[in-house]
Design a protein around this motif. Structure first.
Motif, PDB file in Angstrom:
ATOM      1  N   LEU A 199       7.419  13.521  -6.210  1.00 45.24           N
ATOM      2  CA  LEU A 199       6.942  12.594  -5.194  1.00 45.24           C
ATOM      3  C   LEU A 199       5.497  12.226  -5.512  1.00 45.24           C
ATOM      4  O   LEU A 199       4.635  13.102  -5.612  1.00 45.24           O
ATOM      5  CB  LEU A 199       7.030  13.218  -3.803  1.00 45.24           C
ATOM      6  CG  LEU A 199       8.426  13.571  -3.301  1.00 45.24           C
ATOM      7  CD1 LEU A 199       8.347  14.230  -1.919  1.00 45.24           C
ATOM      8  CD2 LEU A 199       9.311  12.338  -3.239  1.00 45.24           C
ATOM      9  N   VAL A 200       5.241  10.940  -5.679  1.00 46.70           N
ATOM     10  CA  VAL A 200       3.921  10.438  -6.069  1.00 46.70           C
ATOM     11  C   VAL A 200       3.197   9.947  -4.822  1.00 46.70           C
ATOM     12  O   VAL A 200       3.691   9.068  -4.110  1.00 46.70           O
ATOM     13  CB  VAL A 200       4.060   9.322  -7.115  1.00 46.70           C
ATOM     14  CG1 VAL A 200       2.704   8.724  -7.454  1.00 46.70           C
ATOM     15  CG2 VAL A 200       4.759   9.854  -8.363  1.00 46.70           C
ATOM     16  N   LEU A 201       2.012  10.511  -4.563  1.00 52.11           N
ATOM     17  CA  LEU A 201       1.224  10.180  -3.372  1.00 52.11           C
ATOM     18  C   LEU A 201      -0.129   9.609  -3.795  1.00 52.11           C
ATOM     19  O   LEU A 201      -1.061  10.360  -4.093  1.00 52.11           O
ATOM     20  CB  LEU A 201       1.019  11.421  -2.501  1.00 52.11           C
ATOM     21  CG  LEU A 201       2.297  12.033  -1.938  1.00 52.11           C
ATOM     22  CD1 LEU A 201       2.711  13.252  -2.747  1.00 52.11           C
ATOM     23  CD2 LEU A 201       2.123  12.395  -0.495  1.00 52.11           C
ATOM     24  N   PRO A 202      -0.254   8.284  -3.838  1.00 51.51           N
ATOM     25  CA  PRO A 202      -1.547   7.670  -4.169  1.00 51.51           C
ATOM     26  C   PRO A 202      -2.545   7.858  -3.034  1.00 51.51           C
ATOM     27  O   PRO A 202      -2.200   8.281  -1.932  1.00 51.51           O
ATOM     28  CB  PRO A 202      -1.207   6.189  -4.350  1.00 51.51           C
ATOM     29  CG  PRO A 202       0.267   6.147  -4.564  1.00 51.51           C
ATOM     30  CD  PRO A 202       0.802   7.298  -3.744  1.00 51.51           C
ATOM     31  N   GLY A 203      -3.794   7.484  -3.329  1.00 52.74           N
ATOM     32  CA  GLY A 203      -4.854   7.587  -2.340  1.00 52.74           C
ATOM     33  C   GLY A 203      -5.189   6.251  -1.704  1.00 52.74           C
ATOM     34  O   GLY A 203      -4.350   5.337  -1.652  1.00 52.74           O
ATOM     35  N   LEU A 204      -6.417   6.144  -1.238  1.00 48.18           N
ATOM     36  CA  LEU A 204      -6.907   4.951  -0.562  1.00 48.18           C
ATOM     37  C   LEU A 204      -6.663   3.712  -1.413  1.00 48.18           C
ATOM     38  O   LEU A 204      -6.950   3.727  -2.607  1.00 48.18           O
ATOM     39  CB  LEU A 204      -8.406   5.118  -0.281  1.00 48.18           C
ATOM     40  CG  LEU A 204      -9.097   4.029   0.528  1.00 48.18           C
ATOM     41  CD1 LEU A 204      -8.543   3.963   1.945  1.00 48.18           C
ATOM     42  CD2 LEU A 204     -10.608   4.293   0.556  1.00 48.18           C
ATOM     43  N   HIS A 205      -6.116   2.678  -0.819  1.00 49.14           N
ATOM     44  CA  HIS A 205      -5.772   1.404  -1.465  1.00 49.14           C
ATOM     45  C   HIS A 205      -4.594   1.515  -2.431  1.00 49.14           C
ATOM     46  O   HIS A 205      -4.284   0.555  -3.130  1.00 49.14           O
ATOM     47  CB  HIS A 205      -6.977   0.786  -2.182  1.00 49.14           C
ATOM     48  CG  HIS A 205      -8.196   0.665  -1.323  1.00 49.14           C
ATOM     49  ND1 HIS A 205      -8.194  -0.007  -0.105  1.00 49.14           N
ATOM     50  CD2 HIS A 205      -9.449   1.155  -1.478  1.00 49.14           C
ATOM     51  CE1 HIS A 205      -9.405   0.071   0.427  1.00 49.14           C
ATOM     52  NE2 HIS A 205     -10.183   0.777  -0.377  1.00 49.14           N
TER      53      HIS A 205
END
Length: 195
Positions: free
Chosen positions: A4-10
């Motif tokens: 599961l890939v969880l990017p950050g802000l924006h």
């Protein structure tokens, strides 16, 4: 095993290694947040919870605010069946430049994780001093990887598809929670530091 890939802000924009991993890792899933530019901790945690419940035992890969999201997920929902986590360049939301945007993610969780994890930190990350990352790794009982001078470990860092990160991801199963004696050491280096 699902990643599961969880990017950050924006979100992670074009050229970011997280997008490359979504293409390269067959069983990978982007945890899509409703609003990448106005993060709401409660909503982001709930979205991540649903993703973990849909993929029990998944490995989580968080970058920047996504890494902090994983820490909140671990603290708020210790019962979740998380297989392990790779936390890359976590953002210090308690001292962030865009503090008003990420203020809802402060304070940083202060509980050890119930799953194996690796925290990857850079010596010149503008969003997290290395010594602070070392403290968080100890608190969360994560193995610490010193990436040298790699900025915020994003597209601007010139990592491309970041093969070294993929190797770290593959090693999470072998990471054990530190014993109380090992916790006294400042870090556990799994790879040689880059220049």
């Amino acid at each position: 095993m699902t990643v599961l890939v969880l990017p950050g802000l924006h979100g992670s924009g074009p050229g970011h290694w997280q997008h490359a991993w979504l293409e390269d890792i067959e069983d990978s899933v982007l945890v899509e947040q409703r609003d990448w530019s106005r993060p709401d901790r409660g909503a982001w945690v709930e979205t991540a919870c649903r993703a973990v419940r849909a993929h029990p035992g998944a490995l989580l890969v968080g970058h920047s605010l996504g890494a902090i999201l994983i820490a909140h997920l671990a603290a708020d929902h210790p019962e979740l069946p998380i297989g392990g986590a790779l936390l890359v360049a976590p953002a210090d939301v308690e001292a962030a430049h865009d503090h008003h945007v990420v203020a809802g993610f402060a304070p940083l969780p202060s509980r050890p994780f119930a799953f194996p994890s690796i925290l990857v930190a850079s010596r010149d990350d503008p969003w997290m001093p290395f010594d602070r990352a070392r403290v968080l790794a100890n608190i969360w009982e994560s193995a610490l990887v010193d990436l040298g001078r790699a900025g915020h470990v994003n597209a601007e860092s010139g990592l491309g598809r970041w093969a070294e990160g993929r190797r770290l991801l593959a090693r999470i199963d072998g990471v054990r929670r530190p014993s109380p004696a090992l916790r006294q050491r400042p870090s556990l280096h799994l790879v040689a530091a880059a220049g």
